[in-house]
Design a protein around this motif. Structure first.
Motif, mmCIF file in Angstrom:
data_model
loop_
_atom_site.group_PDB
_atom_site.id
_atom_site.type_symbol
_atom_site.label_atom_id
_atom_site.label_comp_id
_atom_site.label_asym_id
_atom_site.label_seq_id
_atom_site.Cartn_x
_atom_site.Cartn_y
_atom_site.Cartn_z
ATOM 1 N N SER A 196 0.953 -1.321 -0.168
ATOM 2 C CA SER A 196 0.058 0.085 -0.210
ATOM 3 C C SER A 196 0.768 1.228 -0.081
ATOM 4 O O SER A 196 2.061 1.453 0.043
ATOM 5 N N PHE A 197 0.284 2.291 -0.205
ATOM 6 C CA PHE A 197 1.131 3.608 -0.030
ATOM 7 C C PHE A 197 1.943 3.832 1.211
ATOM 8 O O PHE A 197 1.266 3.522 2.175
ATOM 9 N N GLY A 198 3.005 4.218 1.401
ATOM 10 C CA GLY A 198 3.755 4.478 2.530
ATOM 11 C C GLY A 198 3.947 5.638 3.027
ATOM 12 O O GLY A 198 4.716 6.557 2.801
ATOM 13 N N ASP A 199 2.429 6.087 3.514
ATOM 14 C CA ASP A 199 2.474 7.355 4.198
ATOM 15 C C ASP A 199 3.215 7.553 5.210
ATOM 16 O O ASP A 199 3.530 8.724 5.750
ATOM 17 N N HIS A 200 3.689 6.518 5.993
ATOM 18 C CA HIS A 200 4.451 6.584 7.263
ATOM 19 C C HIS A 200 6.016 6.228 7.001
ATOM 20 O O HIS A 200 6.691 6.486 7.904
ATOM 21 N N CYS A 201 6.435 6.502 5.767
ATOM 22 C CA CYS A 201 7.742 6.033 5.452
ATOM 23 C C CYS A 201 8.495 7.426 5.776
ATOM 24 O O CYS A 201 7.853 8.410 5.243
ATOM 25 N N PRO A 202 9.742 7.445 6.011
ATOM 26 C CA PRO A 202 10.416 8.710 6.227
ATOM 27 C C PRO A 202 10.752 9.332 4.844
ATOM 28 O O PRO A 202 11.073 8.583 3.724
ATOM 29 N N ASP A 203 11.052 10.307 4.504
ATOM 30 C CA ASP A 203 11.094 11.187 3.422
ATOM 31 C C ASP A 203 12.572 11.238 2.931
ATOM 32 O O ASP A 203 13.493 11.721 4.073
ATOM 33 N N GLN A 204 13.128 10.754 1.954
ATOM 34 C CA GLN A 204 14.510 10.472 1.704
ATOM 35 C C GLN A 204 14.316 11.045 0.318
ATOM 36 O O GLN A 204 13.916 10.813 -0.656
ATOM 37 N N SER A 205 15.406 12.157 0.035
ATOM 38 C CA SER A 205 15.853 12.835 -0.980
ATOM 39 C C SER A 205 16.270 11.913 -2.409
ATOM 40 O O SER A 205 16.738 10.726 -2.015
ATOM 41 N N VAL A 206 15.725 12.116 -3.463
ATOM 42 C CA VAL A 206 15.979 11.278 -4.589
ATOM 43 C C VAL A 206 16.817 12.108 -5.456
ATOM 44 O O VAL A 206 16.691 13.442 -5.925
ATOM 45 N N THR A 207 17.966 11.378 -5.922
ATOM 46 C CA THR A 207 18.867 12.322 -6.880
ATOM 47 C C THR A 207 18.813 11.733 -8.293
ATOM 48 O O THR A 207 19.128 10.559 -8.443
ATOM 49 N N VAL A 208 18.687 12.570 -9.239
ATOM 50 C CA VAL A 208 18.444 12.125 -10.726
ATOM 51 C C VAL A 208 19.378 12.849 -11.620
ATOM 52 O O VAL A 208 19.758 13.968 -11.591
ATOM 53 N N TYR A 209 20.364 12.093 -12.212
ATOM 54 C CA TYR A 209 21.430 12.390 -13.291
ATOM 55 C C TYR A 209 20.782 12.064 -14.642
ATOM 56 O O TYR A 209 20.189 11.129 -15.064
ATOM 57 N N PHE A 210 21.397 13.212 -15.534
ATOM 58 C CA PHE A 210 20.904 13.082 -16.862
ATOM 59 C C PHE A 210 22.154 13.185 -17.907
ATOM 60 O O PHE A 210 23.104 14.025 -17.526
ATOM 61 N N ARG A 211 22.246 12.757 -18.963
ATOM 62 C CA ARG A 211 23.385 12.721 -19.608
ATOM 63 C C ARG A 211 23.058 12.179 -21.098
ATOM 64 O O ARG A 211 22.348 11.293 -21.309
ATOM 65 N N SER A 212 23.540 12.718 -22.226
ATOM 66 C CA SER A 212 23.217 12.416 -23.478
ATOM 67 C C SER A 212 24.296 11.396 -24.017
ATOM 68 O O SER A 212 25.534 11.644 -23.929
ATOM 69 N N GLY A 213 23.913 10.527 -24.689
ATOM 70 C CA GLY A 213 24.740 9.636 -25.444
ATOM 71 C C GLY A 213 25.243 8.448 -24.614
ATOM 72 O O GLY A 213 25.704 7.546 -25.451
ATOM 73 N N ALA A 214 25.509 8.364 -23.472
ATOM 74 C CA ALA A 214 25.955 7.374 -22.536
ATOM 75 C C ALA A 214 25.487 7.499 -20.994
ATOM 76 O O ALA A 214 25.151 8.665 -20.849
ATOM 77 N N PRO A 215 25.730 6.373 -20.297
ATOM 78 C CA PRO A 215 25.208 6.745 -18.901
ATOM 79 C C PRO A 215 26.161 7.754 -18.246
ATOM 80 O O PRO A 215 26.996 7.940 -18.597
#
Length: 899
Positions: A196-215
């Motif tokens: 179910s939805f994790g309303d009581h889960c702690p907030d953890q920041s999510v980092t996303v990286y972008f790049r063209s042509g390769a990982p």
């Protein structure tokens, strides 16, 4: 003894994407846009929801194609899914959200019937024409004039993990088509806990990286990269939570580079606690990225050398064109001539050029102004790509139709056969016996200028590109061989250029390595330095005095070898696919000024190859082959405290003495099973003693093989040792509890055999599950409780009957076993694992010594006067029940009656 974090360690381990609960269906793309307030109309510029940050790099280590330019960010809009009926003539899908506030539409310069505007969704959804314009202007914002097409793609939600290495990140692969002038990534993140939805889960920041042509090559822990490693730049952003169980963000790129785009995401670094699988519902953080691209249709293609008549109407501010650049082109020139205008405002146009993607506001530009003819040049364009030309008027147009002529010219290197372009013999790395033989013609090739009247000398970048032989050995194991190599003779007159082709998608997940070894004996006592310049998609030759590997918008990687430094290496993790060009040039003198050598032909040994990881991750790492759908890539997973991209950062590394100490503690702590083995043999529990010996043996050698450092000793396969260790640990608990129940011999033997088979099956299914440990233990405790209850009812007295047995054996053994379980489940972390788990070994072995019952008494062991006494103990003796603490004769029956 088992530990929950141990995993089988194959040489290359594919990534599994199974989640701990039922898979969540992909969420509709417009429904998942986060409800965010629209910016007030009084603002002059929209506020950027999430701003990417770019990593600036030294010029000599920057990738040539990493200059990704961002224009105005996409403003967020407040979206909602009202329950009221749709105001449109056609019913809307239930999963579609329509923006409640829309920006004013931008008029199109070429009106087109609404029925011809198309929104193509890969899910096959067809939208009404009226809704089409609302979605385009609300989600994508105002764009360039002309016909356009919108594509939508999405990935299934994936569980994010705390960052330890790149192997713990989630990688997403997208494709951006050509002629795209706007790409929008919608990032949806939500929590789940127990299905179910994790309303009581702690907030953890999510980092996303972008790049063209390769990982993207990321370094969130700020560790050291291996030496001679080039780190390309990436865009990154961090998402915070706006709702208890869900958040989203938007990342938009104006005029993105076409081709493959990669996204990598992870959670912050974990605190190191080793959690028992199944002890509690795990909080899962899932990311579902979606891509919406808006690309132009029917972009006008210019023919090189042929003028084209064009017009700009008052309501159309710009016009876009493109021209294809073939190989061996070193300059693109765009010439614009206004027709019919006079005076200072005769030509109020601006000319912009950009390779591979439509121009941006900061691309190469030229304001024509009052000049009737203006010309803009682009040096060293990428080969085999489109170059885009944009003609635009200022923000305040002239209010009239402007006519102009546009002509694009390509300056190509003079075409010659290789026999005349190359110096025979040494320049081709061929033996002298083959130097005078004619070579076949190869069109087109770079060479010297054609000898015609009025011909000028060729540019410094026009030299032959020598092919290389590609030899594929394994996945990400490719060697590039030079014909008649690997030694390369570099004459002083001109450089040597080599081409290394990396296949699309297949080769971008490894590491491109380059090595140069200078043969000092070929220098003839001259101060010669050999420079190498590695560039992407177009060669960049070094001049007579140039010691840099950059020119205008093109930048590459520079290498150099000399008599004092004979070896140079370069490593490029996750290289962009396509053709890489290596230019080698020998110059004489000392820096910073160099001159052309007179009579010195330097000889270098060139080695170029593609490998999965940097130096196979060294002795303190493991190279893993990972997969995300149909895309393969490799990454290092470090151990023993080593970190970094190649496991070369020793800042937090464990010393050899610490590794030896931890190994000895984990192995020698299993010797605590020797007292239970001796006690079991003395009490005639031979089968139980065999199980304890099995557990002690395999737990010792499993932990000797499971060490993260170099103090490792494996007597057999790791997976076999792990299975036997887990099986022995569970069987020790099983046989101890069953022995305490005092069952009939036949029943006890059947339960022993049945438990061994069921435990083997359970461990084969999941070795780290909580119920693999609790299930058999609870079942055995149930059998024990049932047997003791039956005896207590039949005797009408508590069993075992003596308080000494409870006080000195059962209670201490239970407390020791409970303490061991608490340490194992709640105290053990990755940092204290070696001594907490050693304590676990000793506590479990000690609890067995206390809980194992004494040898059962038989009839001939009872004292002679015991049968004549009353109190109803004859039945207990016949059932071989426990009447004393240890051996016979210690406590007479009379004393038990009085107690």
């Amino acid at each position: 003894m088992p530990r929950s974090r141990s995993q089988p360690r194959p040489p290359l381990q594919p990534r599994t994407q199974a989640l701990a609960g039922p898979p969540s269906p992909p969420l509709p793309w417009f429904q998942l846009l986060s409800p965010m307030p629209a910016p007030p109309r009084s603002q002059s510029q929209p506020q950027c929801l999430l701003k990417p940050r770019a990593q600036t790099l030294p010029l000599s280590l920057q990738s040539p194609s990493q200059c990704l330019l961002l224009s105005h960010p996409l403003p967020p809009f407040k979206l909602a899914c009202p329950a009221r009926p749709s105001p449109f003539s056609q019913p809307l899908p239930a999963s579609l959200c329509v923006p409640t506030s829309l920006p004013p539409p931008t008029p199109l310069p070429h009106p087109r019937p609404l029925s011809q505007s198309r929104l193509r969704l890969r899910s096959g959804l067809q939208l009404p024409p009226a809704l089409l314009l609302l979605l385009l202007f609300s989600v994508l914002g105002p764009g360039a004039g002309g016909l356009f097409l919108t594509d939508y793609s999405t990935c299934s939600p994936r569980k994010l993990s705390p960052f330890r290495s790149f192997a713990s990140t989630e990688l997403f692969h997208f494709h951006v088509p050509e002629d795209t002038f706007l790409a929008v990534w919608n990032l949806i993140i939500f929590k789940e806990q127990g299905g179910s939805f994790g309303d009581h889960c702690p907030d953890q920041s999510v980092t996303v990286y972008f790049r063209s042509g390769a990982p993207p090559v990321i370094n969130p822990l700020h560790t050291h990269f291996p030496g001679d490693t080039a780190v390309p730049g990436v865009f990154s952003l961090t998402l915070s939570w706006t709702l208890p169980n869900r958040t989203s963000g938007i990342f938009n790129v104006s005029s993105p580079l076409p081709g493959d785009w990669f996204l990598a995401a992870h959670l912050p670094q974990a605190h190191g606690h080793i959690s028992v699988k199944g002890l509690q519902d795990e909080c899962q953080y899932l990311l579902q990225p979606q891509l919406i691209v808006r690309r132009l249709l029917d972009v006008a293609v210019l023919v090189p050398g042929r003028p084209s008549e064009q017009t700009l109407s008052p309501h159309n501010r710009s016009a876009l064109f493109k021209v294809f650049v073939p190989s061996f082109t070193y300059r693109v020139s765009a010439q614009l001539v206004c027709v019919g205008g006079r005076g200072a405002s005769a030509c109020p146009l601006t000319l912009r050029l950009r390779p591979k993607a439509p121009p941006l506001h900061n691309s190469s530009s030229l304001a024509c102004g009052g000049a009737s003819v203006c010309q803009l040049e682009l040096a060293l364009p990428p080969w085999g790509r489109w170059v885009y030309v944009r003609v635009e008027t200022p923000s305040r147009g002239s209010g009239r139709t402007i006519r102009f002529q546009l002509c694009v010219r390509l300056q190509e290197c003079p075409k010659r056969s290789l026999t005349r372009a190359l110096v025979p013999g040494a320049a081709m790395n061929m033996p002298q016996s083959l130097g005078n033989q004619p070579l076949p013609l190869e069109p087109p090739s770079l060479g010297a200028p054609v000898e015609e009247p009025g011909a000028t000398s060729p540019p410094e970048h026009c030299w032959p590109v020598r092919p290389t032989l590609r030899n594929e050995l394994d996945t990400f194991s490719v060697h590039f061989y030079i014909f008649f190599g690997p030694s390369v003779a570099l004459p002083p007159e001109h450089p040597a250029v080599f081409g290394l082709r990396l296949l699309p998608v297949l080769d971008s997940g490894g590491v491109l390595s380059l090595e140069l070894h200078l043969n000092a004996s070929s220098l003839r006592q001259e101060n010669v330095t050999v420079f190498g310049c590695l560039t992407h998609e177009v060669p960049l030759s070094l001049g007579d005095a140039a010691v840099t590997c950059s020119k205008e918008s093109l930048a590459g990687f520079l290498l150099s070898v000399s008599a004092t430094s004979r070896v140079a290496r370069l490593r490029i993790p996750f290289p962009q696919t396509g053709t890489w060009f290596l230019s080698l040039r020998s110059l004489c003198g000392a820096g910073p000024r160099f001159v052309r050598c007179r009579n010195a032909t330097a000889e270098v040994r060139l080695r170029a190859f593609l490998s999965p990881c940097v130096d196979d991750c060294g002795p303190y790492g493991q190279c893993k082959l990972l997969r995300t759908h149909n895309y393969l890539y490799a990454a290092c997973e470090c151990k023993a405290g080593w970190r970094g991209w190649g496991c070369t950062d020793s800042e937090d590394a464990l010393t050899y003495g610490f590794q030896l100490l931890s190994t000895l503690l984990l192995c020698l702590s299993n010797l605590m099973f020797l007292p239970p083995v001796v006690l079991a043999i003395r009490s005639r529990y031979v089968l139980e003693a065999a199980v304890y010996t099995f557990t002690m043996f395999f737990s010792t050698f499993y932990h000797a093989c499971d060490q993260p450092g170099i103090v490792v000793f494996c007597i057999m396969d790791y997976d076999v040792l792990q299975f036997c260790d887990f099986l022995g640990s569970l069987m020790s608990v099983w046989v101890t509890v069953i022995a305490m129940a005092r069952l009939q011999p036949v029943v006890k033997q059947v339960l022993y055999l049945l438990g061994a088979m069921l435990l083997s099956m359970a461990l084969q299914l999941d070795r780290h599950g909580l119920w693999n440990l609790l299930g058999p233990s609870l079942f055995a405790l149930g059998i024990l409780a049932t047997a003791w209850t039956v005896r207590s009812v039949r005797r009408r007295h508590c069993y075992p009957p003596t308080w000494r047995r409870w006080l000195f054996y059962l209670c201490p053994g239970s407390l020791i076993a409970g303490s061991a379980i608490l340490l194992y489940a709640f105290v053990e972390t990755r940092d204290n694992y070696f001594y907490i788990h050693s304590i676990w070994h000793m506590l479990i072995a000690g609890s067995v010594g206390f809980l194992l019952p004494p040898r059962a008494k038989t009839d001939h062991q009872v004292p002679p006067g015991a049968r004549a006494r009353v109190c109803g103990y004859q039945l207990c003796i016949n059932e071989q029940e426990e009447l004393g603490l240890v051996g016979p004769g210690v406590a007479p029956v009379s004393s038990i009656c009085t107690s």
